[in-house]
Structure formats: structure tokens, C-alpha cells
Design an enzyme around this catalytic site. Structure first.
Site, short mmCIF file in Angstrom:
data_model
loop_
_atom_site.label_atom_id
_atom_site.label_comp_id
_atom_site.label_asym_id
_atom_site.label_seq_id
_atom_site.Cartn_x
_atom_site.Cartn_y
_atom_site.Cartn_z
CG ASP A 18 -13.03 1.83 2.15
OD1 ASP A 18 -13.24 2.49 1.21
OD2 ASP A 18 -11.79 1.14 1.48
CG ASN A 48 -6.54 2.05 0.82
OD1 ASN A 48 -7.17 2.50 2.61
ND2 ASN A 48 -6.74 1.02 -0.19
CB THR A 226 0.19 -6.54 -10.22
OG1 THR A 226 -0.79 -4.97 -10.16
CG2 THR A 226 1.09 -4.99 -9.04
CB ALA A 257 -4.33 -7.58 -2.67
N GLY A 258 -3.68 -4.33 -4.25
CA GLY A 258 -2.57 -3.68 -4.98
C GLY A 258 -2.33 -2.31 -4.13
#
Length: 307
Positions: A18, A48, A226, A257-258
Site C-alpha cells: 500500500d 489484511n 457492514t 476497517a472492513g
């Protein structure tokens, strides 16, 4: 937190480096603006979610592909440092490691451009070769940053081997083939992905319910949407429909976050927790992640999650 035995999670997915720029706001098309920060951090939705599951209590194995370059070496080392099994992590001889270009503004919103690179080389043949690794897992987690044929092969293997399957349909550019849905135990889209998959525009929790009902009717056992700061809407296989309110925090970066939610949910599910408890656990983990910068650097460890 629970002292139950460590569950096993196998993640099939992407690994990216990233490149993160901080800006006052998101640039408009054709516009150049000045940023005020830059970081290079390990990411990719697969990576992640693997790191999140590992930090949050699971024994994790990763199925994916990196390039034969410095970014790939860094990503593999980062996974191994988390105790993640990388024996099924291939190295491409022709493609560079995937990258993601991320702009995070001062309102903590992000926009992301992903270049797949070596992630595009993860194949159905790789899934077939790793059937024993899939069979040994309690939970299989997939996303859509690797080829769709590969994702379907992984979900089908999980179903055939009677493992619990999770699909985080991100990024969702179009609707899923109808024959995918019966392969999915837990379909976990965000509101934009749920809208794309269902055709229902989501502005409030009632919209999420309608979208979830449509997706469940297609064959997904459970649908968990979500909704960011609005919480999580879950429509479960027993017919239970619930809105789980989220903890209010001051977010500084919503990147990953997800993924933190998915990884935490998978880890807790693999430990044998009830679905509602796994959802609440994933929410608590995600609430911590948004208070920190970066993708994998923001993901908390299990001991940080309050009971």
C-alpha cells in the site's frame, strides 16, 4: 475474552504493498492537490484479513502469490512475523507484487486504486494443490482481488470439504453469478457492495435489510452488511435479523476497517463462538482499527479487545 482453543482460518486472497498519501480532501478528476504525508505499508485485502485473523486469535494459513521483488519479500516477512503459515504463498517469475494507491483525506475517507500484479496469477490449480490446507481449516475466507474463477474454486472446495466459507465481495464491480451463492455461508459486503450485488440503494438500515433478504434468497446462508458508523446488519440462516450498533470512536483512517471486521469475525467463528458474539467481536476490533493510521499497522491484537 474466551480461553477456548485457537481456531484455524485459511485465507485465499490478495497481497499488496500500500502506497498511502494523506490529503486535506479527495482530489477531483483532473485536479492535483498537495498531500501532507506518505507511508508505504503492507496491505491487500487477503493479507489484511489474514493478519487480522492471526492477531485476533486464529491460527492462519495464506494462499496467494507475490512477485519476485522487494515488495514481495517485505509482504511475506510481515506475514511470517505474525505467525501466518506461508507454505502456500507462491512467487511469480513474471509479474510484480500487487500495489494499492490509497488517498486518505482529513475526514478519514479513502479512495483506492489497486494494480493486481502477481495476485492475478492465483489460479484454480493452486486451490486444488492446497486442498489439504483448506480441509484443515475451520473457516475459509475469500475476497474478489484475485481471479473470480479462483475465488469460486476456493468456495466450492470449502463447501465440498464441509468447511465454513466467508466471502467478502470486495471490490464488487458487478453482480455475482447465481451459482456462487449456495457456496457461501457468510456473505459480508459493505453498503456499496451490497447495493451492487442486490440492486438496492442503501441509505438506511431498512435498505440493508431489503438487500440482505434479496441476497439470502439467492442462496447465501447468512448475509452480514457492514454499514460503517451505522453498525452491522445481519440476516442469519435461522431468520434472525438484527442491527448491531457500533462503538462510537473518533476515526482517523478507515483503511482496513472492513478487513479487520472480517478477520476478527472469522477468528472468533473458528473458535466456536456464536455468530452474534463473533459479529460484536469483529466490530470492537474494527472500532480500534479506525483510530489508527494504515492498513495492517492499524489492526489490533486480541488482548486489546475488551470483553
Amino acid at each position: 475474552m474466551s480461553n477456548s482453543p485457537q481456531g484455524r482460518v485459511t485465507v485465499v486472497g490478495s497481497l499488496n504493498m500500500d502506497l498511502v498519501a494523506r490529503t486535506p480532501r479527495q482530489p477531483r478528476p483532473g485536479e492535483t492537490i498537495s498531500g501532507h504525508g506518505f507511508k508505504q505499508v503492507a496491505g491487500g485485502k487477503g493479507g489484511n484479513q489474514a493478519v487480522a485473523a492471526a492477531r485476533l486469535g486464529a491460527h492462519v494459513a495464506m494462499i496467494g502469490c507475490i512477485g519476485d521483488d522487494s515488495n514481495g519479500a517485505i509482504l511475506k516477512s510481515a506475514l511470517e512475523a505474525e505467525g501466518i503459515d506461508c507454505t502456500a504463498l507462491a512467487t511469480s517469475t513474471s509479474a510484480s507484487t500487487g500495489v494499492a494507491l490509497i488517498v486518505v483525506d482529513d475526514a478519514s475517507q479513502n479512495s483506492i486504486v489497486v494494480v493486481a500484479g502477481s495476485n492475478a496469477e492465483v489460479s484454480p490449480a493452486d486451490i486444488a494443490e492446497q486442498e489439504a490446507l483448506i480441509a484443515s481449516a475451520d473457516v475459509i475466507v475469500c475476497q474478489l482481488e484475485t481471479p473470480v474463477d479462483t475465488v469460486r474454486a476456493a468456495l466450492a472446495a470449502g463447501r465440498r470439504l464441509q468447511r465454513t466459507t466467508i466471502l467478502n465481495p470486495a471490490p464488487a464491480a458487478h453482480k455475482l453469478p447465481i451459482d456462487w451463492f449456495p457456496l457461501i455461508d457468510y456473505l459480508i459486503p459493505n453498503e456499496l457492495e451490497a447495493a451492487t450485488l442486490s440492486g438496492v440503494t442503501i441509505n438506511k438500515p431498512d435498505d440493508a435489510r431489503r438487500a440482505a433478504e434479496m441476497l439470502k434468497a439467492k442462496g447465501a446462508r447468512n448475509v452480514i452488511v457492514t454499514l460503517g458508523s451505522e453498525g452491522v446488519f445481519a440476516l442469519l440462516d435461522d431468520g434472525t435479523a438484527s442491527l448491531f450498533q457500533t462503538q462510537k470512536v473518533e476515526a482517523i483512517d478507515t483503511t482496513a476497517a472492513g478487513d479487520t471486521f472480517v478477520g476478527g469475525f472469522a477468528a472468533e467463528l473458528a473458535r466456536g463462538s456464536a455468530v452474534a458474539d463473533a459479529i460484536a467481536f469483529g466490530q470492537r476490533a474494527a472500532a480500534i482499527a479506525v483510530t489508527r493510521e494504515g492498513a495492517q499497522p492499524s489492526i489490533p491484537h486480541r488482548h486489546e479487545i475488551s470483553a
